[in-house]
Design a protein around this motif. Sequence first.
Motif, mmCIF file in Angstrom:
data_model
loop_
_atom_site.group_PDB
_atom_site.id
_atom_site.type_symbol
_atom_site.label_atom_id
_atom_site.label_comp_id
_atom_site.label_asym_id
_atom_site.label_seq_id
_atom_site.Cartn_x
_atom_site.Cartn_y
_atom_site.Cartn_z
ATOM 1 N N LYS A 67 72.071 38.877 16.666
ATOM 2 C CA LYS A 67 72.468 40.155 16.055
ATOM 3 C C LYS A 67 71.254 40.865 15.486
ATOM 4 N N ARG A 69 70.304 44.622 13.485
ATOM 5 C CA ARG A 69 70.897 45.769 12.781
ATOM 6 C C ARG A 69 69.770 46.715 12.387
ATOM 7 N N ARG A 71 69.261 50.433 10.356
ATOM 8 C CA ARG A 71 69.774 51.574 9.589
ATOM 9 C C ARG A 71 68.688 52.632 9.622
ATOM 10 N N THR A 85 73.963 53.448 10.712
ATOM 11 C CA THR A 85 73.637 52.033 10.941
ATOM 12 C C THR A 85 74.198 51.627 12.291
ATOM 13 N N ARG A 86 73.400 50.866 13.031
ATOM 14 C CA ARG A 86 73.838 50.381 14.347
ATOM 15 C C ARG A 86 73.592 48.885 14.453
ATOM 16 N N ASP A 87 74.580 48.168 14.982
ATOM 17 C CA ASP A 87 74.461 46.741 15.265
ATOM 18 C C ASP A 87 74.347 46.540 16.767
ATOM 19 N N CYS A 94 67.123 47.103 19.676
ATOM 20 C CA CYS A 94 68.207 47.890 19.096
ATOM 21 C C CYS A 94 67.633 49.245 18.700
#
Length: 135
Positions: A67, A69, A71, A85-87, A94
């Motif tokens: 994962k 993340r 922001r 924010t993107r995961d 990402c």
Amino acid sequence: MSVPMLRPSALAAVAVAFLGALALLVPGAQGAGPVPASCTLTADAPFFYAVMVFAPAELGCTSVQSKLRVRTQLTRDGVAVADNTRDCHRSSRCYNTVGSFVTDVPGDQVWCTTAWGWVGGHSIGSATRCEAEPF
């Protein structure tokens, strides 16, 4: 026939080993692990395109992570105007870009991108970059 007695120190060692093995079987008990040194967070300077200002950011690792993340926040003269924010899951990169419509106000404004990054729940810090030329 006599039953052998364990000394308290031996009993403690067996208990610690048992609990350690049990912790490996419980989902999530291992924690997220350390942040890989091969991950970097980049905030690019905001750019103007078709009456909007965009703030791009990227979190990249040399190997696939469970994962990521990112922001991303766009500021004008120090005031936040857009935030997102993107995961990303099971990825090595990402990307996150936020944008805001531009209202033409007198004078020159300073637009900045600030990004925060997390790898597997561990913060890798923040990065900020501001535009280099007037819009």
